[in-house]
Motif scaffolding. Structure first.
Motif, PDB file in Angstrom:
ATOM      1  N   VAL A 122       0.870  -1.307  -0.085  1.00  0.00           N
ATOM      2  CA  VAL A 122      -0.184   0.070   0.045  1.00  0.00           C
ATOM      3  C   VAL A 122       0.908   1.117   0.140  1.00  0.00           C
ATOM      4  N   THR A 123       0.262   2.366  -0.530  1.00  0.00           N
ATOM      5  CA  THR A 123       1.052   3.470  -0.553  1.00  0.00           C
ATOM      6  C   THR A 123       0.412   4.613   0.209  1.00  0.00           C
ATOM      7  N   VAL A 124       1.459   5.517   0.684  1.00  0.00           N
ATOM      8  CA  VAL A 124       0.741   6.904   1.448  1.00  0.00           C
ATOM      9  C   VAL A 124       1.862   7.851   1.170  1.00  0.00           C
ATOM     10  N   ASN A 125       1.273   9.288   1.395  1.00  0.00           N
ATOM     11  CA  ASN A 125       2.087  10.423   1.195  1.00  0.00           C
ATOM     12  C   ASN A 125       2.997  10.578   2.522  1.00  0.00           C
ATOM     13  N   ARG A 126       4.416  10.542   2.251  1.00  0.00           N
ATOM     14  CA  ARG A 126       5.145  10.565   3.358  1.00  0.00           C
ATOM     15  C   ARG A 126       5.011  11.886   4.205  1.00  0.00           C
ATOM     16  N   GLY A 127       5.193  11.321   5.568  1.00  0.00           N
ATOM     17  CA  GLY A 127       4.824  12.217   6.580  1.00  0.00           C
ATOM     18  C   GLY A 127       3.561  12.513   7.167  1.00  0.00           C
ATOM     19  N   SER A 128       2.529  12.042   6.375  1.00  0.00           N
ATOM     20  CA  SER A 128       1.153  12.348   6.778  1.00  0.00           C
ATOM     21  C   SER A 128       0.656  11.169   7.823  1.00  0.00           C
ATOM     22  N   ALA A 129      -0.427  11.670   8.069  1.00  0.00           N
ATOM     23  CA  ALA A 129      -0.952  10.732   9.334  1.00  0.00           C
ATOM     24  C   ALA A 129      -1.274   9.360   8.856  1.00  0.00           C
ATOM     25  N   TYR A 130      -1.508   9.207   7.481  1.00  0.00           N
ATOM     26  CA  TYR A 130      -1.928   7.974   6.775  1.00  0.00           C
ATOM     27  C   TYR A 130      -0.466   7.144   6.781  1.00  0.00           C
ATOM     28  N   ASP A 131       0.484   7.534   6.748  1.00  0.00           N
ATOM     29  CA  ASP A 131       1.888   7.182   6.854  1.00  0.00           C
ATOM     30  C   ASP A 131       2.311   6.556   8.007  1.00  0.00           C
ATOM     31  N   THR A 132       1.862   7.501   9.308  1.00  0.00           N
ATOM     32  CA  THR A 132       1.941   6.811  10.596  1.00  0.00           C
ATOM     33  C   THR A 132       0.896   5.864  10.910  1.00  0.00           C
ATOM     34  N   TRP A 133      -0.409   5.925  10.521  1.00  0.00           N
ATOM     35  CA  TRP A 133      -1.523   4.748  10.849  1.00  0.00           C
ATOM     36  C   TRP A 133      -0.685   3.650  10.157  1.00  0.00           C
ATOM     37  N   ALA A 134      -0.476   3.706   8.757  1.00  0.00           N
ATOM     38  CA  ALA A 134      -0.381   2.508   8.079  1.00  0.00           C
ATOM     39  C   ALA A 134       0.902   1.788   8.539  1.00  0.00           C
ATOM     40  N   ARG A 135       1.967   2.408   8.975  1.00  0.00           N
ATOM     41  CA  ARG A 135       3.138   1.934   9.612  1.00  0.00           C
ATOM     42  C   ARG A 135       2.871   1.241  11.003  1.00  0.00           C
ATOM     43  N   GLY A 136       2.027   1.710  11.783  1.00  0.00           N
ATOM     44  CA  GLY A 136       1.546   1.203  12.884  1.00  0.00           C
ATOM     45  C   GLY A 136       1.145  -0.007  12.861  1.00  0.00           C
ATOM     46  N   LEU A 137       0.332  -0.419  11.711  1.00  0.00           N
ATOM     47  CA  LEU A 137      -0.419  -1.637  11.493  1.00  0.00           C
ATOM     48  C   LEU A 137       0.330  -2.458  10.455  1.00  0.00           C
ATOM     49  N   GLU A 138       1.707  -2.436  10.310  1.00  0.00           N
ATOM     50  CA  GLU A 138       2.296  -3.126   9.306  1.00  0.00           C
ATOM     51  C   GLU A 138       2.498  -4.802   9.909  1.00  0.00           C
ATOM     52  N   LYS A 139       2.626  -4.710  11.059  1.00  0.00           N
ATOM     53  CA  LYS A 139       2.610  -6.263  11.661  1.00  0.00           C
ATOM     54  C   LYS A 139       1.388  -6.894  11.640  1.00  0.00           C
ATOM     55  N   GLU A 140       0.430  -6.103  12.267  1.00  0.00           N
ATOM     56  CA  GLU A 140      -0.785  -6.550  12.304  1.00  0.00           C
ATOM     57  C   GLU A 140      -1.390  -7.045  11.185  1.00  0.00           C
ATOM     58  N   VAL A 141      -1.691  -6.124  10.243  1.00  0.00           N
ATOM     59  CA  VAL A 141      -2.236  -6.454   8.959  1.00  0.00           C
ATOM     60  C   VAL A 141      -1.258  -7.272   8.024  1.00  0.00           C
ATOM     61  N   GLY A 142       0.042  -7.013   8.110  1.00  0.00           N
ATOM     62  CA  GLY A 142       0.728  -8.089   7.214  1.00  0.00           C
ATOM     63  C   GLY A 142       1.271  -7.179   5.962  1.00  0.00           C
ATOM     64  N   TRP A 143       0.657  -5.878   5.528  1.00  0.00           N
ATOM     65  CA  TRP A 143       1.090  -5.142   4.640  1.00  0.00           C
ATOM     66  C   TRP A 143       2.315  -4.533   4.219  1.00  0.00           C
ATOM     67  N   THR A 144       2.871  -4.278   3.258  1.00  0.00           N
ATOM     68  CA  THR A 144       4.016  -3.373   3.206  1.00  0.00           C
ATOM     69  C   THR A 144       3.587  -2.106   2.667  1.00  0.00           C
ATOM     70  N   VAL A 145       4.224  -0.875   3.521  1.00  0.00           N
ATOM     71  CA  VAL A 145       3.930   0.332   3.203  1.00  0.00           C
ATOM     72  C   VAL A 145       4.966   1.219   2.425  1.00  0.00           C
ATOM     73  N   GLU A 146       4.735   1.557   1.455  1.00  0.00           N
ATOM     74  CA  GLU A 146       5.787   2.554   0.657  1.00  0.00           C
ATOM     75  C   GLU A 146       5.132   3.963   0.689  1.00  0.00           C
ATOM     76  N   SER A 147       6.246   4.769   1.157  1.00  0.00           N
ATOM     77  CA  SER A 147       5.978   6.300   1.361  1.00  0.00           C
ATOM     78  C   SER A 147       6.439   7.149   0.137  1.00  0.00           C
ATOM     79  N   TYR A 148       5.698   7.851  -0.386  1.00  0.00           N
ATOM     80  CA  TYR A 148       6.126   8.824  -1.529  1.00  0.00           C
ATOM     81  C   TYR A 148       5.930  10.169  -1.123  1.00  0.00           C
ATOM     82  N   GLY A 149       7.045  10.829  -1.812  1.00  0.00           N
ATOM     83  CA  GLY A 149       6.937  12.371  -1.492  1.00  0.00           C
ATOM     84  C   GLY A 149       5.806  13.189  -1.776  1.00  0.00           C
ATOM     85  N   THR A 150       5.040  12.726  -2.940  1.00  0.00           N
ATOM     86  CA  THR A 150       3.927  13.376  -3.098  1.00  0.00           C
ATOM     87  C   THR A 150       2.799  12.290  -3.163  1.00  0.00           C
ATOM     88  N   GLN A 151       1.564  12.917  -2.976  1.00  0.00           N
ATOM     89  CA  GLN A 151       0.300  12.058  -3.263  1.00  0.00           C
ATOM     90  C   GLN A 151       0.098  11.578  -4.660  1.00  0.00           C
TER      91      GLN A 151
END
Length: 266
Positions: A122-151
């Motif tokens: 899954v992708t997120v905008n780097r530094g956003s609340a979505y970035d923090t939320w998604a990374r906090g769930l990486e182990k629980e959900v089992g997804w890989t989070v990739e952060s991008y400089g722009t939406q």
């Protein structure tokens, strides 16, 4: 002298910034500048305070550090108010509710629950609340989070097949799906959170000015007009865009001041 009067007396332009890739909140216009809900919001704040407001565009991940460094008076880019941020910044009352939503390719299977994304990117905008939320769930959900400089880049990764879903705000997700026939909306995560403008903790007078401006916009209908212009519908009764909250700040968050405030709208 009221808040607006004090702002006028000070006179200097106020400096703020947006992430210029976060449509429909801020995105490029044909003249080489930026347009969008939050750009109009910044300009209306300026009118309410009788101050010029200059709006820069930069990557979201650099906006709050630039605020702390004194580059800006406040950040008008949508900032999700959570406990951690409210402990480090001052916020006037929220102007929009914000939920998290997934954007996927139109021909992708429907995502009914987060577990459907186990083993996916899954992708997120780097530094956003979505970035923090998604990374906090990486182990629980089992997804890989990739952060991008722009939406824009985060969405493009979904379109190109490098990721299954982009996680962003519900208004941004709706805009992306509306503008691109190759995308559709999927799973919605309700947060109970709001977007607000961020101010340094040593600038309570700036928070007070923004609080008054935003309350006045809710009362005179100017916020509703901007909302309808960019989202296509009026704010719902009881939503942050339609509700003037008591005190100053975001209720139930650090930094909230419940004390009654004098009316500041002329």
């Amino acid at each position: 002298m009221g808040v607006a009067g004090a702002a006028l007396a000070q006179g200097a332009p106020l400096k703020t910034a947006v992430d210029g890739t976060f449509a429909p909140h801020a995105f490029p216009n044909l003249q080489g500048g930026v347009q969008g809900f939050n750009v109009d919001l910044a300009q209306e704040i300026g009118r309410k305070l009788k101050r010029e407001v200059t709006v820069d565009s930069a990557q979201f991940s650099g906006l709050l550090p630039a605020l702390q460094a004194g580059t800006y008076d406040f950040i008008i880019a949508p900032v999700t108010v959570n406990k951690e941020r409210a402990e480090n910044y001052l916020f006037p009352e929220g102007y929009l509710n914000t939920d998290f939503q997934l954007v996927v390719k139109r021909d992708a299977p429907e995502i009914a629950k987060l577990d459907d994304l186990k083993g996916k990117v899954v992708t997120v905008n780097r530094g956003s609340a979505y970035d923090t939320w998604a990374r906090g769930l990486e182990k629980e959900v089992g997804w890989t989070v990739e952060s991008y400089g722009t939406q824009t880049d985060a969405v493009q990764a979904v379109l190109s097949g490098r990721a299954v879903a982009n996680i962003t705000g519900n208004t941004v997700a709706a805009w992306a799906a509306k503008q691109n026939p190759g995308l559709k909306l999927s799973y919605l995560h309700s947060t109970g959170l709001v977007w607000s403008a961020a101010v340094r903790k040593d600038r309570p007078e700036m928070r007070a000015m923004l609080e008054t401006a935003i309350e006045c916009m809710k009362q005179d209908g100017s916020l509703a007009k901007i909302h309808e212009k960019w989202f296509g519908y009026a704010p719902k009764p009881g939503s942050a865009a339609a509700t003037v909250f008591p005190g100053a700040g975001v209720p139930d968050m650090p930094g909230y001041d419940p004390a009654a405030r004098p009316a500041g709208c002329s």
